[in-house]
Design an enzyme around this catalytic site. Structure first.
Site, PDB file in Angstrom:
ATOM      1  N   GLU A 196     -11.565   4.687   6.665  1.00  8.65           N
ATOM      2  CA  GLU A 196     -10.774   5.512   7.278  1.00  8.65           C
ATOM      3  C   GLU A 196     -11.406   6.491   7.526  1.00  8.65           C
ATOM      4  O   GLU A 196     -11.147   7.519   8.846  1.00  8.65           O
ATOM      5  CB  GLU A 196      -9.890   6.109   5.900  1.00  8.65           C
ATOM      6  CG  GLU A 196      -8.766   6.762   5.758  1.00  8.65           C
ATOM      7  CD  GLU A 196      -7.597   7.045   5.083  1.00  8.65           C
ATOM      8  OE1 GLU A 196      -8.232   7.119   3.838  1.00  8.65           O
ATOM      9  OE2 GLU A 196      -6.860   7.377   4.778  1.00  8.65           O
ATOM     10  N   HIS A 217      -9.834   0.954  -0.027  1.00 11.72           N
ATOM     11  CA  HIS A 217      -9.291   2.132   1.443  1.00 11.72           C
ATOM     12  C   HIS A 217     -10.959   1.821   2.089  1.00 11.72           C
ATOM     13  O   HIS A 217     -11.560   2.421   1.702  1.00 11.72           O
ATOM     14  CB  HIS A 217      -9.523   3.903   0.677  1.00 11.72           C
ATOM     15  CG  HIS A 217      -8.117   3.976   0.324  1.00 11.72           C
ATOM     16  ND1 HIS A 217      -7.147   3.255  -0.785  1.00 11.72           N
ATOM     17  CD2 HIS A 217      -6.883   4.590   1.371  1.00 11.72           C
ATOM     18  CE1 HIS A 217      -5.730   3.570  -0.372  1.00 11.72           C
ATOM     19  NE2 HIS A 217      -6.115   4.516   0.540  1.00 11.72           N
ATOM     20  N   LYS A 277      -4.144  10.634 -14.310  1.00  7.71           N
ATOM     21  CA  LYS A 277      -4.678  12.011 -14.410  1.00  7.71           C
ATOM     22  C   LYS A 277      -5.097  12.262 -16.070  1.00  7.71           C
ATOM     23  O   LYS A 277      -3.625  11.966 -16.470  1.00  7.71           O
ATOM     24  CB  LYS A 277      -3.739  12.925 -13.802  1.00  7.71           C
ATOM     25  CG  LYS A 277      -4.009  12.667 -12.021  1.00  7.71           C
ATOM     26  CD  LYS A 277      -2.817  12.936 -11.572  1.00  7.71           C
ATOM     27  CE  LYS A 277      -2.553  12.355 -10.217  1.00  7.71           C
ATOM     28  NZ  LYS A 277      -2.037  11.042  -9.477  1.00  7.71           N
ATOM     29  N   HIS A 313       1.105   4.672  -1.813  1.00  4.95           N
ATOM     30  CA  HIS A 313       0.205   5.707  -3.192  1.00  4.95           C
ATOM     31  C   HIS A 313       1.736   6.805  -3.927  1.00  4.95           C
ATOM     32  O   HIS A 313       2.723   7.272  -2.804  1.00  4.95           O
ATOM     33  CB  HIS A 313      -0.557   6.831  -2.406  1.00  4.95           C
ATOM     34  CG  HIS A 313      -1.491   6.674  -2.279  1.00  4.95           C
ATOM     35  ND1 HIS A 313      -2.896   6.319  -2.523  1.00  4.95           N
ATOM     36  CD2 HIS A 313      -1.701   6.312  -0.903  1.00  4.95           C
ATOM     37  CE1 HIS A 313      -3.313   5.151  -1.837  1.00  4.95           C
ATOM     38  NE2 HIS A 313      -3.083   5.420  -0.777  1.00  4.95           N
ATOM     39  N   HIS A 354       0.952  -1.178  -0.053  1.00  7.58           N
ATOM     40  CA  HIS A 354       0.029   0.231   0.115  1.00  7.58           C
ATOM     41  C   HIS A 354       0.837   1.769   0.288  1.00  7.58           C
ATOM     42  O   HIS A 354       1.359   1.776   0.578  1.00  7.58           O
ATOM     43  CB  HIS A 354      -0.920   0.386   1.247  1.00  7.58           C
ATOM     44  CG  HIS A 354      -1.614   1.037   1.741  1.00  7.58           C
ATOM     45  ND1 HIS A 354      -3.258   0.886   1.550  1.00  7.58           N
ATOM     46  CD2 HIS A 354      -1.595   2.647   0.556  1.00  7.58           C
ATOM     47  CE1 HIS A 354      -3.561   1.640   1.682  1.00  7.58           C
ATOM     48  NE2 HIS A 354      -3.316   3.182   1.036  1.00  7.58           N
ATOM     49  N   GLY A 378      -8.886   7.957  -2.374  1.00  5.76           N
ATOM     50  CA  GLY A 378      -9.206   9.676  -2.264  1.00  5.76           C
ATOM     51  C   GLY A 378      -9.635  10.118  -1.417  1.00  5.76           C
ATOM     52  O   GLY A 378      -9.370   9.046   0.123  1.00  5.76           O
ATOM     53  N   THR A 388      -2.759   7.363  -9.307  1.00  4.50           N
ATOM     54  CA  THR A 388      -3.798   7.538  -9.887  1.00  4.50           C
ATOM     55  C   THR A 388      -4.119   8.380 -11.136  1.00  4.50           C
ATOM     56  O   THR A 388      -3.220   9.347 -11.431  1.00  4.50           O
ATOM     57  CB  THR A 388      -4.920   8.810  -8.991  1.00  4.50           C
ATOM     58  OG1 THR A 388      -4.712   8.741  -7.537  1.00  4.50           O
ATOM     59  CG2 THR A 388      -6.599   9.042  -9.285  1.00  4.50           C
ATOM     60  N   HIS A 447       0.556  17.411  -7.315  1.00  2.05           N
ATOM     61  CA  HIS A 447      -0.095  17.270  -8.436  1.00  2.05           C
ATOM     62  C   HIS A 447      -0.202  18.273  -9.328  1.00  2.05           C
ATOM     63  O   HIS A 447       0.032  17.997  -9.927  1.00  2.05           O
ATOM     64  CB  HIS A 447      -1.894  16.934  -8.586  1.00  2.05           C
ATOM     65  CG  HIS A 447      -2.127  15.478  -7.873  1.00  2.05           C
ATOM     66  ND1 HIS A 447      -2.965  15.433  -7.327  1.00  2.05           N
ATOM     67  CD2 HIS A 447      -1.495  13.962  -7.299  1.00  2.05           C
ATOM     68  CE1 HIS A 447      -3.447  13.818  -6.401  1.00  2.05           C
ATOM     69  NE2 HIS A 447      -2.165  13.242  -6.309  1.00  2.05           N
TER      70      HIS A 447
END
Ligand code: 6MZ
Length: 365
Positions: free
Chosen positions: A230, A227, A103, A18, A16, A200, A101, A68
């Site tokens: 959370e 996820h 984009k 990102h 896990h 997200g 992700t 980002h």
């Protein structure tokens, strides 16, 4: 060997992580400085945010939007991927599932596909370690390079790491956008993409929006991790467990009935100790639900979530678990080895990982 050193030296599996949360601070600052000089961002504000230690969950998602802006062009995506893989390999991560992700960004002529291609370019660009990211059937020959013997631990040899990619659906996305990501993952299955993640801001979006794309992914044989829990959201947690994903991440706010369901289901849980503490999901490591799951022999894997954002490493997560719960060397080794069972890669990779752990056991335990 002291526990801290053992946690660093042992082979580890990261399930896990990102991509954009794992970028080195030094890289972010360097990139932000250039954008600041171009007048695209206010550098001193961004510098302050990157260097600040406080990280509520809300702040994390504000920060990701800034990250980002800094990282979303093809060359930078390639660079950060390369660096992130190198950093994990440097601390003896032998198998990494990296999630990101896809984009699109018209100004940069970036599509979701070209974004993922830039990530794959990053895997190819890694030079300091040997990266195997294609399915075993495609690069079976290369697998022999991984076969562990004492040479695996000879510091003069290049390190080796398996990498697999998960494409993340952002909870801000529509059903159509989620479906586009799943289709992309299917098209890129022979290029190292192995599954789908739903992530997200957990306060945003509805389960029903993502369900069609996730069901489709599952139907088509992609592995799915969610996820889950959370934040407190009983209905969603219930639906997620009913969906029966291959793994879930976090699981911070499960109620008694969810725990029962989870334990019966044996769905492995990706545990992110530092992330959960820093985003104030828990108030101390001792009270983390990892303890209960571990005691119940429920499948768990220690993970980092966002090494950059939370200033941690996977070795540190193992050390935190070992020191908080007073594990001995064998227990730490076994905790790490057990993760082989929950990786999304095929059996050939799992067999090779088992051999790597055998070699480590002979050497360290
Ligand atoms: C939920 C998270 C997350 O995909 O741009 N992400 N989602 N909870 C978390 N806990 C702290 N940490 C990271 O990497 C950054 C993205 O990953 C997800 C968010 O969607 C974030 O924008 P990529 O490479």
């Amino acid at each position: 060997m002291e526990m801290e050193e053992l946690c660093r030296e042992l082979p580890k599996i990261e399930l896990h992580a990102h991509l954009n949360g794992s970028v080195r601070d030094s890289t972010l600052l360097e990139l932000a400085k250039v954008l600041g000089e171009q007048g695209a961002i206010d550098f001193s504000e961004v510098e302050g945010l990157i260097k600040r230690r406080g990280r509520s969950l809300k702040e994390c998602f504000r920060l990701f939007d800034i990250y980002h802006k800094i990282t979303t062009d093809h060359a930078t995506v390639t660079r950060i991927t390369q660096e992130v893989v190198e950093d994990f390999a440097a601390e003896n991560v032998v198998y990494l599932e990296l999630r990101t992700t896809p984009k699109q960004n018209k100004a940069k002529e970036m599509t979701k596909r070209s974004y993922v291609e830039a990530v794959i370019d990053g895997l190819t660009a890694v030079d300091s370690v040997e990266v195997a990211f294609l399915p075993s059937t495609v690069n079976a020959r290369n697998l022999t390079n991984f076969l562990p013997n004492e040479v695996t631990y000879n510091q003069t040899q290049r390190k080796k790491i398996f990498v697999r990619l998960l494409l993340s659906i952002d909870r801000r996305e529509t059903t159509a956008a989620a479906m586009e990501t799943v289709n992309l993952a299917l098209e890129m299955k022979d290029k190292g993409v192995i599954g789908i993640d739903l992530s997200g801001n957990p306060e945003v979006g509805e389960w029903q929006t993502f369900l069609p794309a996730l069901q489709y992914a599952k139907q088509k044989g992609l592995q799915v991790t969610l996820h889950c829990g959370e934040v407190r959201n009983n209905r969603e947690i219930h639906s997620m467990l009913d969906f029966y994903p291959q793994r879930i991440g976090h699981a911070c706010y499960l109620e008694e009935e969810h725990w029962e369901k989870l334990k019966v289901s044996k769905i492995p849980v990706e545990i992110c100790l530092t992330s959960n503490l820093r985003t104030e999901r828990i108030t101390s490591f001792k009270e983390h639900h990892f303890a209960d799951l571990y005691k119940a022999k429920h499948p768990v894997s220690l993970c980092t979530d966002d090494v950059g954002l939370f200033s941690t490493t996977l070795s540190n997560e193992y050390y935190l678990a070992a020191s908080t719960f007073e594990f001995n060397k064998e227990q730490v080794y076994q905790l790490s080895r057990n993760v082989i069972e929950f990786v999304f890669a095929d059996d050939e990779v799992k067999r090779t990982l088992a051999e790597i752990y055998d070699a480590a056991e002979r050497r360290f335990i």
